[in-house]
Design an enzyme around this catalytic site. Sequence first.
Site, PDB file in Angstrom:
ATOM      1  N   HIS A  61       5.452   5.302   6.925  1.00  0.00           N
ATOM      2  CA  HIS A  61       5.160   4.618   8.187  1.00  0.00           C
ATOM      3  C   HIS A  61       4.358   5.621   9.018  1.00  0.00           C
ATOM      4  O   HIS A  61       4.596   6.834   8.918  1.00  0.00           O
ATOM      5  CB  HIS A  61       6.424   4.321   9.001  1.00  0.00           C
ATOM      6  CG  HIS A  61       7.450   3.475   8.352  1.00  0.00           C
ATOM      7  ND1 HIS A  61       8.358   3.956   7.453  1.00  0.00           N
ATOM      8  CD2 HIS A  61       7.739   2.156   8.497  1.00  0.00           C
ATOM      9  CE1 HIS A  61       9.160   2.984   7.065  1.00  0.00           C
ATOM     10  NE2 HIS A  61       8.815   1.882   7.673  1.00  0.00           N
ATOM     11  N   ASP A  65       6.492   8.252  10.539  1.00  0.00           N
ATOM     12  CA  ASP A  65       7.186   9.223   9.666  1.00  0.00           C
ATOM     13  C   ASP A  65       6.391  10.512   9.562  1.00  0.00           C
ATOM     14  O   ASP A  65       6.960  11.583   9.398  1.00  0.00           O
ATOM     15  CB  ASP A  65       7.308   8.713   8.218  1.00  0.00           C
ATOM     16  CG  ASP A  65       8.029   7.408   8.100  1.00  0.00           C
ATOM     17  OD1 ASP A  65       8.858   7.121   8.969  1.00  0.00           O
ATOM     18  OD2 ASP A  65       7.764   6.673   7.123  1.00  0.00           O
TER      19      ASP A  65
HETATM   20  C1  XLS Z   1      13.798  -1.693   5.926  1.00  0.00           C
HETATM   21  C2  XLS Z   1      12.628  -1.719   5.080  1.00  0.00           C
HETATM   22  C3  XLS Z   1      11.592  -0.666   5.395  1.00  0.00           C
HETATM   23  C4  XLS Z   1      10.283  -1.018   4.749  1.00  0.00           C
HETATM   24  C5  XLS Z   1       9.112  -0.305   5.296  1.00  0.00           C
HETATM   25  O1  XLS Z   1      14.834  -2.262   5.636  1.00  0.00           O
HETATM   26  O2  XLS Z   1      13.043  -1.653   3.748  1.00  0.00           O
HETATM   27  O3  XLS Z   1      12.033   0.589   5.011  1.00  0.00           O
HETATM   28  O4  XLS Z   1      10.321  -0.816   3.370  1.00  0.00           O
HETATM   29  O5  XLS Z   1       8.924  -0.569   6.646  1.00  0.00           O
END
Ligand code: XLS
EC number: 5.3.1.5
Length: 438
Positions: A100, A103
């Site tokens: 993200h 991140d």
């Molecule tokens: C949350 C999601 C997230 C996505 C990416 O539950 O799995 O981690 O994979 O935004």
Amino acid sequence: MSEIFSGISKIKYEGGGSDNPLAFKYYNPDAVIGGKTMKEHLRFAVAYWHTFAAAGADMFGAGSYERPWNTMSAMDGAKFKVEANFEFAEKIGVPFFCFHDRDIAPEGDTLAETNKNLDVIVSAIKDRMKSSDVKLLWGTTNAFGNPRFMHGASTSPNADIFAFAAAQVKKAMEITKELGGENYVFWGGREGYETLLNTDMKLELDNLARFLKMAVDYAREIGFNGQFLIEPKPKEPTKHQYDFDAGTVIGFLKTYGLDPYFKLNIEANHATLAGHTFQHELAVCRINNMLGSIDANQGDVLLGWDTDQFPTNLYDAALAMYEVLKAGGLGKGGLNFDSKVRRGSFEPADLFYGHIAGMDTFAKGLIIADKMVTDGKFDAFVADRYSSYTTGIGKDIVDGKVGFKELEKHALGVKIKNKSGRQEMLESLLNQYICETK
Ligand code: XLS
Ligand code: NI
Ligand code: NI
């Protein structure tokens, strides 16, 4: 920069007889299965958020993970994490990573400052990519963590938030393109509702579609050719997430004419939260030609939330890979470990054990699934079960040659005879594949 994960060298394949916990037992990247190497089939990815950004906090306690970057300033830590990402991926032999926007770089006081932070880190990643084979599988936006998104992003009742989220996705798409990302993911962070008493569901869904259309248009404008993916999830953080499950997402995309531009990213733990099996969600995508990628993890049968554990369930992995093989593979997608080590697994070495467990599980799942596909026993059983549609009245139904009147005529003269579905026999056959496939 000196070694971060010191004491751990490149993880090698040693085979099922090995008792070295820091070795692969089943994942042999170069082994060829059905004309492709394991590495090509599985396209594993490290999730930046769980592996480098998370601290191991839960609802009841603070972070527990021992990570050298946790004690640094935000920007120094961000730079350090770039090094950690590449060293880790290279040592574990995972060819991709996913992130993200938030991140990889911290938010500043303004959007402009935040974007500047991103630019610094993106250029560090780009530099590091020059001396590495590790690539970006997908990028995405975190439009759920900051309190400004308390009512959602593109489905917020506040148009300024819609605009802010658009600016964020615009930038995240630009950096994903710059880093050669092969896909761009939309996971509906807080796109959903807590109560219908304060929600205009129709406007929110229309706005979500408008937002996605703008993303498609902007991608075209900047020449981003990555695959757009939507990741369904039924609940968490909101009580009802709009991207509930694969069926809901596909229906939504078709309603708004967006289906040609998107595929789905299926997460195992989200499937179970929706009351489906992982295989079910993959099968729904496969029959609609919409399988794009996978977030590989698993939940806990006794807990009702997104625990994001490393996948170790061989049964589920075999059936998942069965669907993937039948779909003709994952194309530009891959298997992203959207998985986190438990709070008590706090040492850096646990990151290696977690990924080894997941990679071995999916490697073995692939081997089993390939045997199931090539033997064709399940397919043959299914074909025979539906054989009444290949001749006579069944063929006429499929060919659209009959209506209710002709069917009534047929029914009046027919002597019905059913066949057993043989579920237990098939489940026992599956166990045989799981236990005996070498
Ligand atoms: C949350 C999601 C997230 C996505 C990416 O539950 O799995 O981690 O994979 O935004
Ligand atoms: Ni996910
Ligand atoms: Ni998830």
